[in-house]
Design an enzyme around this catalytic site. Structure first.
Site, PDB file in Angstrom:
ATOM      1  CE  LYS A  25      -1.890   1.059  -4.158  1.00  0.00           C
ATOM      2  NZ  LYS A  25      -2.396   0.666  -2.786  1.00  0.00           N
ATOM      3  CD  GLN A  54      -6.108  -1.099  -2.003  1.00  0.00           C
ATOM      4  OE1 GLN A  54      -5.078  -0.559  -1.734  1.00  0.00           O
ATOM      5  NE2 GLN A  54      -6.662   0.057  -3.105  1.00  0.00           N
ATOM      6  CG  ASP A  74      -1.997   4.289   2.971  1.00  0.00           C
ATOM      7  OD1 ASP A  74      -1.848   4.631   1.267  1.00  0.00           O
ATOM      8  OD2 ASP A  74      -2.882   2.921   2.980  1.00  0.00           O
TER       9      ASP A  74
HETATM   10  N1  GUN Z   1      -7.481   2.474  -1.720  1.00  0.00           N
HETATM   11  C1  GUN Z   1      -8.291   3.987  -2.547  1.00  0.00           C
HETATM   12  N2  GUN Z   1      -6.770   4.851  -2.482  1.00  0.00           N
HETATM   13  C2  GUN Z   1      -6.067   4.105  -1.022  1.00  0.00           C
HETATM   14  C3  GUN Z   1      -4.470   4.640  -0.677  1.00  0.00           C
HETATM   15  O1  GUN Z   1      -4.303   5.781  -0.720  1.00  0.00           O
HETATM   16  N3  GUN Z   1      -4.376   3.552   0.643  1.00  0.00           N
HETATM   17  C4  GUN Z   1      -5.204   2.289   0.908  1.00  0.00           C
HETATM   18  N4  GUN Z   1      -4.929   2.360   1.845  1.00  0.00           N
HETATM   19  N5  GUN Z   1      -6.144   2.466  -0.087  1.00  0.00           N
HETATM   20  C5  GUN Z   1      -6.618   2.880  -0.315  1.00  0.00           C
END
Ligand code: GUN
Length: 288
Positions: free
Chosen positions: A54, A98, A121
């Site tokens: 990311k 996360q 998100d």
């Molecule tokens: N862990 C797995 N997928 C995601 C996501 O889309 N956002 C976040 N914050 N954590 C994740």
């Protein structure tokens, strides 16, 4: 029929180019650089890899990013304090915590604490509500990525039967909400671990979205010839990544199939970048 393998990497690269242009426009008009803060609690190796990807993607798109790395022993209150600090910092446009979080921390309490205008998100209940009512502020990254993938591949959705396997807050539920909305217009069935006759229902799908996190659970008996298969699964089996779909079963039967890795995953990251620029714009418009 041999399925067309959807190149998520290539489609994501196009989205990222578009985001880089949006970032340049935003910088020119506001004099500011969009910034994403990623909060990682604990040392789950898979999460560490996702977070790194990311951040790399942010850098390439001209977005500032910061990793706040907290130990697995972090208390819920310490995490809430960190979120409060980021909410109050005008330089922080997007906050991503996360998942998964350590079991001692309640994820809902934490996600609810993120300022809704920084919730890239789209997990905050206010943003979920706006999405369901078809006046989105942000769209959740993975389901949004799947929609863009379907659209880019020219896969028709209107009037088509889309079956979503999985009812998570991250993928299954928002995926269904986006597929049923006006302009996408799919007829949607959500299946889950208690669904009776799962394979039989899946065989009625024109579009099958596998998002239950069970390695290669979807086999040939789930697939109608010509179905478009979107595999959201990312499961580590030994040292290999496999999806929720047995790829070799889908390839000769489906019209389209997303590979794992290289399908949905890159799209998720590209959509996160889009949301971060959107967050920067919304905050600038709100005078933050
Ligand atoms: N862990 C797995 N997928 C995601 C996501 O889309 N956002 C976040 N914050 N954590 C994740």
């Amino acid at each position: 029929m041999t399925a067309t393998v959807l190149d998520g990497k290539a489609i994501a690269a196009k989205v990222r180019e578009e985001v880089a242009r949006e970032v340049a426009e935003f910088r020119a008009s506001s004099g500011k650089i969009p910034k994403l803060v990623v909060i990682l609690v604990g040392d789950d190796p898979a999460s560490a890899v996702y977070v790194k990807n990311k951040q790399l993607a942010c850098g390439k798109a001209g977005i500032d990013s910061e990793l706040v790395k907290l130990p697995a022993t972090t208390s819920q209150q310490e995490l809430l304090d960190q979120i409060a600090a980021q909410n109050a910092d005008p330089a922080t446009n997007g906050i991503l915590v996360q998942l998964p979080l350590p079991a001692s921390i309640d994820a809902k309490t934490v996600l609810d604490a993120i300022h809704p205008l920084k919730d890239v998100d789209a997990f905050h209940p206010e943003n979920v509500g706006l999405m369901v009512q078809e006046r989105p502020r942000f769209l959740p990254c993975t389901p949004h990525g799947v929609l863009v993938l379907l659209h880019s591949a020219g896969i028709q959705t209107s009037g088509q039967h889309a079956v979503v396997i999985g009812r998570s807050e991250i993928v299954g539920k928002p995926m269904a909400a986006l597929l049923v909305q006006k302009s996408v217009d799919a007829t949607v069935t959500i299946c889950h671990s208690r669904t009776r006759n799962l394979a039989e229902i899946c065989r009625t799908a024109d579009i099958l979205i596998a998002a239950m996190g069970k390695p290669e659970f979807v086999t040939g008996e789930f697939l109608k010839p010509g179905v478009a298969v979107i595999d959201v699964g990312t499961n580590r089996v030994g040292d290999k990544l496999v999806g929720d779909v047995r790829f070799a079963d889908a390839l000769p039967v489906a019209s389209f199939i997303t590979p794992v890795p290289g399908g949905v995953g890159p799209m998720t990251i590209a959509m996160l970048l889009k949301s971060t620029v959107q967050a920067a714009r919304l905050q600038a418009a709100a005078g933050h």
